[in-house]
Enzyme design. Structure first.
Site, PDB file in Angstrom:
ATOM      1  N   GLU A  26      35.029  28.589 166.780  1.00  0.00           N
ATOM      2  CA  GLU A  26      35.433  27.242 167.224  1.00  0.00           C
ATOM      3  C   GLU A  26      34.336  26.674 168.130  1.00  0.00           C
ATOM      4  O   GLU A  26      33.885  27.363 169.057  1.00  0.00           O
ATOM      5  CB  GLU A  26      36.755  27.362 167.991  1.00  0.00           C
ATOM      6  N   SER A  37      31.650  18.733 173.718  1.00  0.00           N
ATOM      7  CA  SER A  37      31.919  18.444 175.134  1.00  0.00           C
ATOM      8  C   SER A  37      32.668  19.613 175.763  1.00  0.00           C
ATOM      9  O   SER A  37      33.258  20.438 175.055  1.00  0.00           O
ATOM     10  CB  SER A  37      32.767  17.164 175.254  1.00  0.00           C
ATOM     11  N   ALA A  85      40.035  16.408 167.328  1.00  0.00           N
ATOM     12  CA  ALA A  85      41.349  16.308 167.976  1.00  0.00           C
ATOM     13  C   ALA A  85      42.410  17.186 167.310  1.00  0.00           C
ATOM     14  O   ALA A  85      43.425  17.512 167.946  1.00  0.00           O
ATOM     15  CB  ALA A  85      41.796  14.856 168.002  1.00  0.00           C
ATOM     16  N   ASN A  98      34.406  22.669 164.171  1.00  0.00           N
ATOM     17  CA  ASN A  98      34.783  21.734 165.230  1.00  0.00           C
ATOM     18  C   ASN A  98      35.870  20.849 164.631  1.00  0.00           C
ATOM     19  O   ASN A  98      35.571  19.923 163.866  1.00  0.00           O
ATOM     20  CB  ASN A  98      33.585  20.901 165.695  1.00  0.00           C
ATOM     21  N   ARG A 103      37.847  17.619 180.780  1.00  0.00           N
ATOM     22  CA  ARG A 103      38.346  16.322 180.329  1.00  0.00           C
ATOM     23  C   ARG A 103      39.872  16.236 180.493  1.00  0.00           C
ATOM     24  O   ARG A 103      40.448  16.978 181.285  1.00  0.00           O
ATOM     25  CB  ARG A 103      37.872  16.096 178.888  1.00  0.00           C
ATOM     26  N   ARG A 155      29.264   7.383 168.526  1.00  0.00           N
ATOM     27  CA  ARG A 155      30.565   7.522 169.194  1.00  0.00           C
ATOM     28  C   ARG A 155      30.365   8.038 170.629  1.00  0.00           C
ATOM     29  O   ARG A 155      29.823   9.128 170.817  1.00  0.00           O
ATOM     30  CB  ARG A 155      31.393   8.537 168.406  1.00  0.00           C
ATOM     31  N   HIS A 200      33.096  23.145 170.422  1.00  0.00           N
ATOM     32  CA  HIS A 200      33.297  21.784 170.936  1.00  0.00           C
ATOM     33  C   HIS A 200      32.028  21.336 171.626  1.00  0.00           C
ATOM     34  O   HIS A 200      31.450  22.091 172.435  1.00  0.00           O
ATOM     35  CB  HIS A 200      34.481  21.727 171.908  1.00  0.00           C
ATOM     36  N   HIS A 251      43.824  20.277 169.096  1.00  0.00           N
ATOM     37  CA  HIS A 251      44.894  20.210 170.094  1.00  0.00           C
ATOM     38  C   HIS A 251      46.268  19.955 169.482  1.00  0.00           C
ATOM     39  O   HIS A 251      47.254  19.854 170.194  1.00  0.00           O
ATOM     40  CB  HIS A 251      44.565  19.101 171.110  1.00  0.00           C
ATOM     41  N   ARG A 257      43.356  17.934 176.231  1.00  0.00           N
ATOM     42  CA  ARG A 257      42.272  18.620 175.508  1.00  0.00           C
ATOM     43  C   ARG A 257      42.112  20.076 175.961  1.00  0.00           C
ATOM     44  O   ARG A 257      41.256  20.798 175.465  1.00  0.00           O
ATOM     45  CB  ARG A 257      40.929  17.895 175.719  1.00  0.00           C
ATOM     46  N   TYR A 285      29.195  12.646 173.787  1.00  0.00           N
ATOM     47  CA  TYR A 285      28.797  13.458 172.621  1.00  0.00           C
ATOM     48  C   TYR A 285      27.309  13.397 172.301  1.00  0.00           C
ATOM     49  O   TYR A 285      26.862  14.047 171.356  1.00  0.00           O
ATOM     50  CB  TYR A 285      29.612  13.022 171.394  1.00  0.00           C
ATOM     51  N   PRO A 335      37.826  15.171 162.410  1.00  0.00           N
ATOM     52  CA  PRO A 335      37.927  13.726 162.537  1.00  0.00           C
ATOM     53  C   PRO A 335      37.020  13.112 163.604  1.00  0.00           C
ATOM     54  O   PRO A 335      36.847  13.683 164.686  1.00  0.00           O
ATOM     55  CB  PRO A 335      39.397  13.483 162.902  1.00  0.00           C
ATOM     56  N   ASN A 336      36.444  11.993 163.234  1.00  0.00           N
ATOM     57  CA  ASN A 336      35.596  11.150 164.091  1.00  0.00           C
ATOM     58  C   ASN A 336      34.214  11.738 164.354  1.00  0.00           C
ATOM     59  O   ASN A 336      33.361  11.060 164.933  1.00  0.00           O
ATOM     60  CB  ASN A 336      36.298  10.834 165.429  1.00  0.00           C
TER      61      ASN A 336
END
Ligand code: DQA
Length: 137
Positions: free
Chosen positions: A95, A99, A74, A71, A104, A17, A97, A77, A108, A22, A9-10
């Site tokens: 996996e 960032s 969210a 990836n 953070r 974004r 990510h 988590h 997260r 990112y 998502p996103n």
């Protein structure tokens, strides 16, 4: 060699974004260059904002592909269902990510996916997808 990149998502909004977090490059642009660099790999890309569609895709390719780079955004988590899907398939999942999630917010810091993935690459920007591909190769 067949490898699928799945973005959750996103991540369709990469480039616009939160560029401070990112980066300013769209995933489509990055992906075209990655395909050129790794032309010997049958590389595919799938993005969805829907948890169930990500699970369906893991089931679809997870017994025949050589690697999956995930990836989950969210859902990393929150999603026991995606963790169960990774456990259910035989293709190794890496996996990624963009960032450094550990720098953070505390929510997260925990991943439901890490313990069922082959490995985790965190915090190297979009280059993390290339590093994951190198690991699969
Ligand atoms: C992310 C980190 C997640 O915490 C966040 O929800 C994302 C992107 C990353 O690539 O850094 O959507 O997975």
């Amino acid at each position: 060699m067949k490898v699928l990149i799945i973005n959750g998502p996103n991540l369709n909004l990469l480039g616009t974004r939160q560029p401070d977090v990112y980066g300013a490059t769209s995933f489509e642009f990055y992906y075209e260059n990655l395909k050129k660099t790794f032309h010997q790999v049958e590389l595919e890309y799938f993005q969805s904002n829907v948890e169930g569609f990500i699970i369906d895709k893991l089931h679809e390719v997870g017994f025949s592909y050589d690697g999956i780079i995930l990836n989950a955004g969210a859902y990393t988590h929150t999603s026991i269902a995606i963790a169960d899907a990774i456990s259910a398939i035989s293709t190794p999942v890496i996996e990624v990510h963009i960032s450094n999630v550990h720098k953070r917010e505390p929510f997260r810091h925990h991943s439901y996916l890490s313990s069922v993935c082959k490995g985790v690459i965190v915090g190297f920007g979009l280059d993390g997808y290339r590093l994951a591909l190198e690991a699969i190769l």
